[in-house]
Design a protein around this motif. Structure first.
Motif, PDB file in Angstrom:
ATOM      1  N   LEU A 112       0.833  -1.209   0.000  1.00 29.51           N
ATOM      2  CA  LEU A 112       0.000   0.000   0.000  1.00 29.51           C
ATOM      3  C   LEU A 112       0.869   1.261   0.000  1.00 29.51           C
ATOM      4  CD1 LEU A 112      -2.711   1.477   0.267  1.00 29.51           C
ATOM      5  CD2 LEU A 112      -2.541   1.153   2.752  1.00 29.51           C
ATOM      6  N   LEU A 113       1.886   1.275   0.870  1.00 26.03           N
ATOM      7  CA  LEU A 113       2.760   2.442   0.959  1.00 26.03           C
ATOM      8  C   LEU A 113       3.534   2.667  -0.335  1.00 26.03           C
ATOM      9  CD1 LEU A 113       4.154   2.018   4.587  1.00 26.03           C
ATOM     10  CD2 LEU A 113       2.405   3.629   3.792  1.00 26.03           C
ATOM     11  N   LEU A 114       4.013   1.582  -0.953  1.00 26.93           N
ATOM     12  CA  LEU A 114       4.744   1.713  -2.212  1.00 26.93           C
ATOM     13  C   LEU A 114       3.833   2.180  -3.339  1.00 26.93           C
ATOM     14  CD1 LEU A 114       7.135  -1.409  -2.227  1.00 26.93           C
ATOM     15  CD2 LEU A 114       7.751   0.994  -1.958  1.00 26.93           C
ATOM     16  N   THR A 115       2.595   1.736  -3.324  1.00 22.34           N
ATOM     17  CA  THR A 115       1.639   2.190  -4.335  1.00 22.34           C
ATOM     18  C   THR A 115       1.439   3.698  -4.247  1.00 22.34           C
ATOM     19  OG1 THR A 115       0.482   0.065  -4.204  1.00 22.34           O
ATOM     20  CG2 THR A 115      -0.686   1.873  -5.251  1.00 22.34           C
ATOM     21  N   ILE A 116       1.410   4.217  -2.996  1.00 20.50           N
ATOM     22  CA  ILE A 116       1.245   5.655  -2.791  1.00 20.50           C
ATOM     23  C   ILE A 116       2.521   6.413  -3.149  1.00 20.50           C
ATOM     24  CG2 ILE A 116       0.816   7.439  -1.060  1.00 20.50           C
ATOM     25  CD1 ILE A 116      -0.882   5.349   0.448  1.00 20.50           C
ATOM     26  N   SER A 117       3.669   5.929  -2.621  1.00 23.32           N
ATOM     27  CA  SER A 117       4.933   6.661  -2.809  1.00 23.32           C
ATOM     28  C   SER A 117       5.396   6.665  -4.264  1.00 23.32           C
ATOM     29  CB  SER A 117       6.022   6.061  -1.921  1.00 23.32           C
ATOM     30  OG  SER A 117       6.392   4.763  -2.359  1.00 23.32           O
ATOM     31  N   GLU A 118       5.110   5.590  -4.988  1.00 21.49           N
ATOM     32  CA  GLU A 118       5.575   5.491  -6.372  1.00 21.49           C
ATOM     33  C   GLU A 118       4.513   5.910  -7.385  1.00 21.49           C
ATOM     34  OE1 GLU A 118       8.908   4.778  -6.439  1.00 21.49           O
ATOM     35  OE2 GLU A 118       8.439   4.866  -4.307  1.00 21.49           O
ATOM     36  N   GLY A 119       3.313   6.220  -6.898  1.00 20.11           N
ATOM     37  CA  GLY A 119       2.246   6.645  -7.796  1.00 20.11           C
ATOM     38  C   GLY A 119       1.918   5.592  -8.843  1.00 20.11           C
ATOM     39  N   MET A 120       1.908   4.323  -8.431  1.00 27.04           N
ATOM     40  CA  MET A 120       1.698   3.229  -9.371  1.00 27.04           C
ATOM     41  C   MET A 120       0.222   3.109  -9.756  1.00 27.04           C
ATOM     42  SD  MET A 120       4.811   2.307  -9.580  1.00 27.04           S
ATOM     43  CE  MET A 120       4.798   0.780 -10.501  1.00 27.04           C
ATOM     44  N   LEU A 121      -0.022   2.841 -11.013  1.00 25.92           N
ATOM     45  CA  LEU A 121      -1.376   2.617 -11.505  1.00 25.92           C
ATOM     46  C   LEU A 121      -1.765   1.161 -11.268  1.00 25.92           C
ATOM     47  CD1 LEU A 121      -1.109   4.571 -14.882  1.00 25.92           C
ATOM     48  CD2 LEU A 121      -2.037   5.394 -12.702  1.00 25.92           C
ATOM     49  N   GLU A 122      -3.040   0.878 -11.440  1.00 26.80           N
ATOM     50  CA  GLU A 122      -3.544  -0.452 -11.108  1.00 26.80           C
ATOM     51  C   GLU A 122      -2.925  -1.549 -11.966  1.00 26.80           C
ATOM     52  OE1 GLU A 122      -7.585  -0.144 -13.895  1.00 26.80           O
ATOM     53  OE2 GLU A 122      -7.732  -0.159 -11.720  1.00 26.80           O
ATOM     54  N   ASP A 123      -2.494  -1.238 -13.188  1.00 29.60           N
ATOM     55  CA  ASP A 123      -1.915  -2.269 -14.037  1.00 29.60           C
ATOM     56  C   ASP A 123      -0.486  -2.598 -13.626  1.00 29.60           C
ATOM     57  OD1 ASP A 123      -1.128   0.248 -14.780  1.00 29.60           O
ATOM     58  OD2 ASP A 123      -0.963  -0.213 -16.920  1.00 29.60           O
ATOM     59  N   HIS A 124       0.065  -1.887 -12.631  1.00 29.13           N
ATOM     60  CA  HIS A 124       1.393  -2.186 -12.119  1.00 29.13           C
ATOM     61  C   HIS A 124       1.350  -2.744 -10.690  1.00 29.13           C
ATOM     62  CE1 HIS A 124       3.681  -0.406 -15.421  1.00 29.13           C
ATOM     63  NE2 HIS A 124       2.808   0.587 -15.425  1.00 29.13           N
ATOM     64  N   PHE A 125       0.166  -3.129 -10.222  1.00 29.35           N
ATOM     65  CA  PHE A 125       0.059  -3.567  -8.826  1.00 29.35           C
ATOM     66  C   PHE A 125       0.851  -4.844  -8.563  1.00 29.35           C
ATOM     67  CE2 PHE A 125      -2.007  -6.018  -5.435  1.00 29.35           C
ATOM     68  CZ  PHE A 125      -1.791  -5.150  -4.381  1.00 29.35           C
ATOM     69  N   LEU A 126       0.867  -5.770  -9.521  1.00 23.05           N
ATOM     70  CA  LEU A 126       1.613  -7.009  -9.332  1.00 23.05           C
ATOM     71  C   LEU A 126       3.100  -6.714  -9.120  1.00 23.05           C
ATOM     72  CD1 LEU A 126       1.394 -10.088  -9.255  1.00 23.05           C
ATOM     73  CD2 LEU A 126       1.871 -10.121 -11.696  1.00 23.05           C
ATOM     74  N   GLU A 127       3.599  -5.705  -9.823  1.00 19.57           N
ATOM     75  CA  GLU A 127       4.987  -5.287  -9.679  1.00 19.57           C
ATOM     76  C   GLU A 127       5.256  -4.772  -8.262  1.00 19.57           C
ATOM     77  OE1 GLU A 127       8.052  -2.173 -11.952  1.00 19.57           O
ATOM     78  OE2 GLU A 127       6.061  -2.612 -12.753  1.00 19.57           O
ATOM     79  N   VAL A 128       4.306  -4.019  -7.718  1.00 19.62           N
ATOM     80  CA  VAL A 128       4.433  -3.483  -6.366  1.00 19.62           C
ATOM     81  C   VAL A 128       4.341  -4.605  -5.325  1.00 19.62           C
ATOM     82  CG1 VAL A 128       3.386  -1.962  -4.637  1.00 19.62           C
ATOM     83  CG2 VAL A 128       3.528  -1.235  -7.014  1.00 19.62           C
ATOM     84  N   LEU A 129       3.377  -5.506  -5.492  1.00 23.44           N
ATOM     85  CA  LEU A 129       3.220  -6.630  -4.566  1.00 23.44           C
ATOM     86  C   LEU A 129       4.454  -7.520  -4.592  1.00 23.44           C
ATOM     87  CD1 LEU A 129       1.395  -8.170  -2.602  1.00 23.44           C
ATOM     88  CD2 LEU A 129       0.444  -9.408  -4.575  1.00 23.44           C
ATOM     89  N   PHE A 130       5.013  -7.716  -5.768  1.00 21.72           N
ATOM     90  CA  PHE A 130       6.235  -8.510  -5.916  1.00 21.72           C
ATOM     91  C   PHE A 130       7.376  -7.859  -5.122  1.00 21.72           C
ATOM     92  CE2 PHE A 130       9.919 -10.413  -7.757  1.00 21.72           C
ATOM     93  CZ  PHE A 130       9.522 -11.622  -8.308  1.00 21.72           C
TER      94      PHE A 130
END
Length: 465
Positions: free
Chosen positions: A383-401
């Motif tokens: 969750l924090l990385l999604t916010i800090s990196e401004g990741m879009l939903e199509d990059h969520f797997l990359e963030v979870l990884f």
């Protein structure tokens, strides 16, 4: 007079340091001391890596990148924001290698070695810290276990370094080959995943000598010293402890599952296995199937793999290696205990057992605590990385990884690490620290003294499912 004054000041300062050390020993529990010592080791390593001598250009890489690298090395993770082989000088690389060795074996193991050399006695406090860092179930024979740990690590690393030196000497020459072999042997056995090539070991994807040597190292380190010592002592499956049997059987099943799933999935992927021959595919599948168990090396581009393969690797990273080993994750034995408890519940309850040995309710509750706290940590990090990196939903797997890899101290990445913002680097750095020490160690370190409840409450029921 001036010399006497300086001497008095030095004695006063020394006395204060001694008093501070004694206070820490007396007032803090072993888990709290572990947290503090690891924290101090990370900062010492970070300061060394900020020196101009640690950089290949002669200019400091900056405190944040140095702190990230030092945390990754001490926590034997392997995630890097700068290329280890090109950005760091030989001095910087040696500092990283030493940090990996200290982080993998544990600082108390080296402390035992120094104490024995100096003829010092290992006290109860030190034994408790050793027990905490090695995940030993008994406080007996811990000094001997520490010696075994050092001998096992050095033996595996020296043997692998010799093999890799012979393999690489034709390409590099004996000197450079020996250095590269030693660095990668230390990194592999301690499940660190640091490599001196920017593409990890991708150039050796079809090399059986390099692949099998590295795999042998990180599997041996991931099994745990308790298991390796038990194997050398007993040399019989029937005589092995329950812990060793569970770890060995689970590791074999996960290794086979990793190989089969990735081989079947990636054989359809032209960007990865589609470019390889049949033998190279099998070797690549075997390597990628075992490396998520906290090794951190890769021989194919993880970012080019199918989404199904990447998600499967996330699962393997979350499970990780065995307790007492150099790897991370929730640990294979924790995973097995919960599986056994779940199966037992479906069967109607009764004793939870494995290999004709009962597993206590306390063990099940500890396993549940580890899994739930680890799962919560990974989700918060994502969750924090999604916010800090401004990741879009199509990059969520990359963030979870990335979140799973950081917390499980695996070191694999789909490419996000090198693109992290300053806030993202701080988040991942803290995640590696927490993941290496483990949720339970952190909980024990921060918790108050146990209080026995004087109130007995009436039993009631909560609907489940």
């Amino acid at each position: 007079m001036k010399e006497n004054g300086n001497r008095v000041k030095y004695q006063i300062a020394s006395g204060r340091v001694v008093l501070l050390v004694d206070w820490l020993k007396n007032k803090m529990s072993p888990p709290q001391l572990i947290l503090i010592v690891f924290f101090c080791l990370i900062w010492i390593g970070a300061l060394l890596l900020t020196l101009p001598q640690s950089s290949s250009t002669g200019q400091s890489i900056g405190l944040l990148d140095a702190l990230f690298t030092a945390t990754s090395a001490i926590c034997v993770n392997g995630l890097v924001v700068v290329d280890t082989g090109s950005v760091f000088s030989t001095f910087g690389q040696v500092v990283i290698m030493i940090m990996i060795q200290v982080g993998g074996l544990g600082f108390m193991t080296f402390g035992v070695m120094v104490a024995l050399i100096l003829g010092k006695r290992i006290g109860l406090k030190q034994r408790l810290i050793i027990q905490q860092t090695t995940h030993s179930t008994s406080s007996q024979g811990l000094v001997r276990l520490s010696l075994y740990m050092v001998l096992i690590a050095f033996a595996f690393e020296a043997f692998a370094a010799l093999i890799l030196t012979i393999r690489w000497q034709a390409e590099m020459g004996w000197g450079q080959a020996a250095y590269y072999a030693l660095f990668h042997s230390v990194s592999a056995f301690n499940n660190a995943g640091f490599a001196l090539w920017s593409d990890s070991l991708s150039s050796s994807v079809g090399d059986p000598v390099v692949n099998l040597t590295i795999i042998l190292l990180f599997i041996s380190g991931g099994l745990g010293y308790l298991v390796v010592v038990d194997i050398f002592r007993k040399r019989s499956w029937r005589k092995l402890s329950l812990h060793s049997k569970v770890v060995l059987l689970t590791s074999a099943i996960l290794t086979a599952a990793g190989f089969l799933v990735l081989f079947l999935l990636e054989s359809w992927n032209p960007a990865t296995f589609g470019q390889l021959g049949a033998g190279e595919r099998a070797l690549a599948a075997f390597f990628q199937g075992t490396t998520p168990r906290s090794a951190g090396f890769n021989t194919i581009d993880i970012g080019s793999m199918l989404a199904a393969s990447q998600f499967f690797i996330i699962i393997l990273m979350f499970i990780g290696a065995a307790s007492g080993g150099t790897g991370g994750g929730i640990k294979t034995n924790t995973f097995v205990v919960l599986i056994l408890a779940t199966v037992n519940t479906f069967r109607g309850g009764g004793q939870i057992h494995a290999f004709k040995r009962k597993i206590t309710e306390e063990t099940v509750m500890r396993a549940l605590a580890v899994v739930m706290s680890s799962l919560a940590a990974v989700l918060v990090i994502a969750l924090l990385l999604t916010i800090s990196e401004g990741m879009l939903e199509d990059h969520f797997l990359e963030v979870l990884f990335e979140a799973t890899s950081a917390f499980s101290t695996t070191g694999l990445s789909m490419g996000l690490t090198s693109e992290l913002s300053s806030a993202g680097k701080v988040i991942v750095t803290f995640s590696m620290y927490v993941g290496r020490l483990g949720p339970l160690t952190l909980a024990f370190a921060l918790a108050q003294k146990k209080r026995s409840s004087k109130i007995g409450y009436a039993e009631d029921h909560i609907l489940i499912g």
